[in-house]
Design a protein around this motif. Sequence first.
Motif: not given
Lengths: 162, 291, 807
Positions: C707-736
């Motif tokens: 709802a708030l952080y995650e999305e496996l996003a793609y650009d128009e050409d189908g390149q995937q924009l979050c192939a690392s945990f720097m960009d795919y944002l998994v909630p942390t202990a501070s966010d729970a």
Amino acid sequence: MSLRRKIRLEVNGETREGWAEPRKLLVDFLREELGLTGTHVGCEHGICGACTILINGEAVRSCLMLAVQADGAELITVEGLAAGGKLHPLQEAFREHHALQCGFCTPGMLLTAYDLLRVNPSPNEEEIREALSAVLCRCTGYLTIIKAVRSAARRLPADTGK
Amino acid sequence: MKPPAFEYHDPVELEPVLELLRRYQSEAKILAGGQSLLALLNFRLTRPAALIDINRITGLSYIKEKPGWLYLGATTRQRAIEFSPLVREKLPLLAEATRLIGHLPTRTRGTIGGSLAHSDPAAEYPVVLTALDGELVARAESGERVLKAGEFFQGLMTTALAPDEMLVEVRLPAMPAGSGWAFEEFSRRHGDFAIVGVAAQLSVEGERCASARLAAAGVGPVPLRLESAEQALKQGGLNQRTIAEAAARAAEQTQPTSDLHASAEYRRHLTRVLTERAINRALERARGTRS
Amino acid sequence: MAAHRFIGQPVKRVEDMPLLTGRGLFIADLPVANPRHAAILRAPYAHARIVSIDASRALNAPGVHGVITSEDVAKLTRPFAVGVRAPVKYYCMATDKARFVGEPVALVVADDRYLAEDALELIDVEYEPLPAVTDPTRAAAPDAPLLHEEVGTNIACRRKMTYGDPRRAFEEADVVVGAEFKFPKISSTPIETYGVVASYEPGSGVLTIWANFMGPFILHSLLARALNIAENRLRLIVPPDIGGSYGIKTSVFPYMALIGLAAMKIGTTVRWIEDRREHLLAASSGTDRAAYRELAARKDGTILAMRARWLDNVGGYIRSPEPGCSFRPIGNWVGPYRLQHLEIDAGVVMSNKCPTGPNRGYGCGHLYFEIERLVDMLAEKLGIDPAELRRRNLIQPNEFPYRTPTGGLYDSGDYPAALERALKIADYGELRREQAKAREQGRFFGVGVALAVDPSVSNMGYISVALDPEVRGRPGYLPKSGATEAVSVRVDPLGKINVILGSTPQGQGHRTIIAQVVAEEFGVSLDDVTVTDEMDTFTRLWSVSSGSYSSRFATVGASAAAVAARKLKAKLVKQAAYLMEMPEEALEFADGQVRPRAGGEPALTLKDLAGRVHWNASALPESMEPGLEATAVFGFPEAKSPDATDRVNSSNTYGFIAEVMAVEVDPDTAAVKILRYVSVHDAGTIINPLIAEGQILGGALHGLGGALYEELAYDEDGQQLCASFMDYLVPTASDAPQLQIEHLISPSPFTPLGSKGLGEASSMTAPAVVANAVSDALKPLEIEITELPITPSKLWQMIEQARSRKS
Ligand code: FES
Ligand code: FES
């Protein structure tokens, strides 16, 4: 390609030796050469924290270090946390509070919490959260881990963290 | 995600490092804390012919007090900076910024020199250096030069370091008495690079702002010194109207781009919000109403 | 029922000790003899024809043992069977075209992973890039780039279904509210990635595959067929520990085929541990969905009917068990509400993104996000408090078991009580007062409510609604149904109990739960019971529905264990009666012994009895089986295949969730802060409250992540924009956020213990409750959240636009 180097270090109080190519990641060396598979690999880019171990008493990501860099160092991995068959208070507290489900993040969580309690023996909830945000857990939603660390902090003698 | 093969050198003194740099030129990379470089290697996004590991050089890790300045050796760990009483006393802005870099386990290894040489525009140290007009000492076999922060950061992840040069020391002016500081950062999660970060250090004389040092991260290819905002404060004094004016000017000065995490407009807007927050917090500290 | 000794107790887990001390055994830890290591070359294009692949340089690279290319795959394997009629060819590796970034195109096996990755760089692939499409609506358009020529369209399946008389209901309604919704592509990204080890023994022709696979084991047959081997020559083994799955590890199966093929072709044991980049690019996720949904209601708030049409985006290939994304919740499509009229237009579309599969909450996060948002919009339109509006529409406690218009059979519940409980714990009235105050001060303070019927134990039959009833009615069509689990219980010569499961837990503590159930049944201590899971298709009892998915274990697994224990007790009583020379009816098994029902002596302890039966088997008459073992296969009679009108009881037990959340939105940064979060669950009998709570907490954070952080996003050409945990944002202990949990207990009448599942739990409500709370906070600006995730950047934009609209 660089030649393999001999690496000698102390892990969990024991002197261990092995060989590694310079590019070999420390976590792979621990798991493959030394057979210490308790340290886990979750991302290999320093974000998930599953590979966290202690080097000379301080928490580090073993996926962001080369094995050759640990030559001569003192390491503690999750296998070395329980002393003489007795669980460390953190391990006890994790069990008590159901702070692990699949257990994959647990080694990293334990050693990160260990480091926290060493530098800050009585952290408040904010500080615990901040410290634990170094390790990703997908199972627990963190709240039970936070509780476990708080209760371990109460149980530990304030000065050592040991 | 395993690093490609490379030659590996881990000299214990500086001279061989400089010699290797001359030899390899841009084919070699210096391995300091490795908290960015190792990740890049694991992704194979960089493939240097050689890695020159400077972690075994003991003389490069220090925090020294000089009159009006702190000198930090390039391999001084972020963790050492975080816990240094000297830094807390003389450069609290640096201490505060340090706690926002990654997480404690990455700060155990991460170094100040590595972070500056890597010069990610969203990172904390480059923006502190920029705000405070810090100096960077670069050394090559041919000699040493001192660069100002403003000339060091040249473009997206590029610095003024020549291929045969190594950053050996970082110098920061100690905070003058009667000053306050704040590092405000907005990131989507704790420990992430900032979407926008603002460093502020203000010296206060009554209602007058004797000096203002402001810089922003995440709003362009290099850290941005917020000069017109500083001007506004110095001219208009420290009332809420001027502060709002300064924050607005700060936002105007930015040239952010959009990415996955934030649009350019949002970044510009955040610059205003965070600048205002940073100034206010710094002010409270200068006036002793906040610790 | 007498008070329980173990059931319902917060028993500490038997799983914990090895995991806490670094002695777990995950796939990457398995000791295998002489493994070689695989690395996979992946397509850099979202859509491209593979013109040629030349692996000769890689084959000559140091340490390389072999290479598998698309040619081998096309020649030696078959495409996996798919769950729709569209002739989609899904192989374990790209053969003709790459259809998403990260799709495997070649595989190298080498002495170690480092060398294997080096060799990948020496494979020359020539691609002919093709136009790509990633958005579901665009992909469904007739002029969209076509992924599968032989299908002729990107639409993999489309079903229009009508229940009751929705047209009339909409005509007669006083109000209609409707909105377009977008649900993001999210993945619960277990911290342990996929891993597969395969070994082929040419003598016996047995291919053994170890994988952190979670089932369902219907995929065993699919794998055997894809690999052209007999099913009884394919052995799947699941390691003792799996590092999380949440549905995602269902989709490791194409890699099981690929690594299996490599082991057979190259003739060595092959080990492949996926790395994080591979996982984020090419493992699995839930679908992103574009939907339109509307509700018809009377002025008094009675909801009469619902209409929905959606496009679920399954990525480059529709693979099993898709299109479950669309149909898994069919039985609970109406949620907890009494409405009777429903019109559905479900479309499943392929596009140039990573293929999908189950992800925690499978299809339910989408469903309740849309329904619960609309209920709030309806409340707003009618000027009725959103909690009150829900109250007026709930199924009542005296209506259970309740047959929904789509064929679901809700087993038990007290929905109004659960809602009231949640409102009370959250102090709903006080929250509303706080909100009034906050609004006066110009603050954005919001309160959200969300409800969900929480389905568990999928009926394998639901998936066939993807086919038209006409197809299902043809002669020769084999209907599908069921949801079974088998458990064996044995007593050893010293009277200790061993239990064998066929489940594949990923942290849910199955061994602990079953020890509790069995110790309870026998009246022995927990230490007297040892439980083994570690699925092995050669030694365990299993069937197509086996596995640990759809929150099934506490329901079907625990039931099988209870039934097996009871069977064995009956056997023991019979044997004891003979040995004690007493009538069977006069004896019972209790407190670890067989004893007279009337109480007193003589009694035969389990230990004594086991000793006699094991050591002196001939003392028993020939008519009596001498063994001390019983197996139960538990199934549900209500798990039938869909009827001709598309009604199906898609799950077997249905829990209930009522949630209340309070948030505040920072007017400057648009950051959402969760101030209060209350979650009331009714999952029937709770066997272990510690474990149950853990499931809810984890599920909630997955939902909040989406709802708030995650999305496996793609650009128009189908390149995937979050192939690392720097960009795919998994909630942390501070966010729970803090979460207050409470249980109500309406035991299921369909299970011996009254338990239901709750493994997915709040993952399906969290997106809805946050979206409702944030929309409520921003009501002064008339902002309605209809798209997730709610990122600060996007939300700020909405606030800015609303402000300029207003001024
Ligand atoms: S594996 Fe090292 S931080 Fe993730
Ligand atoms: S316990 Fe599974 S990831 Fe933390």
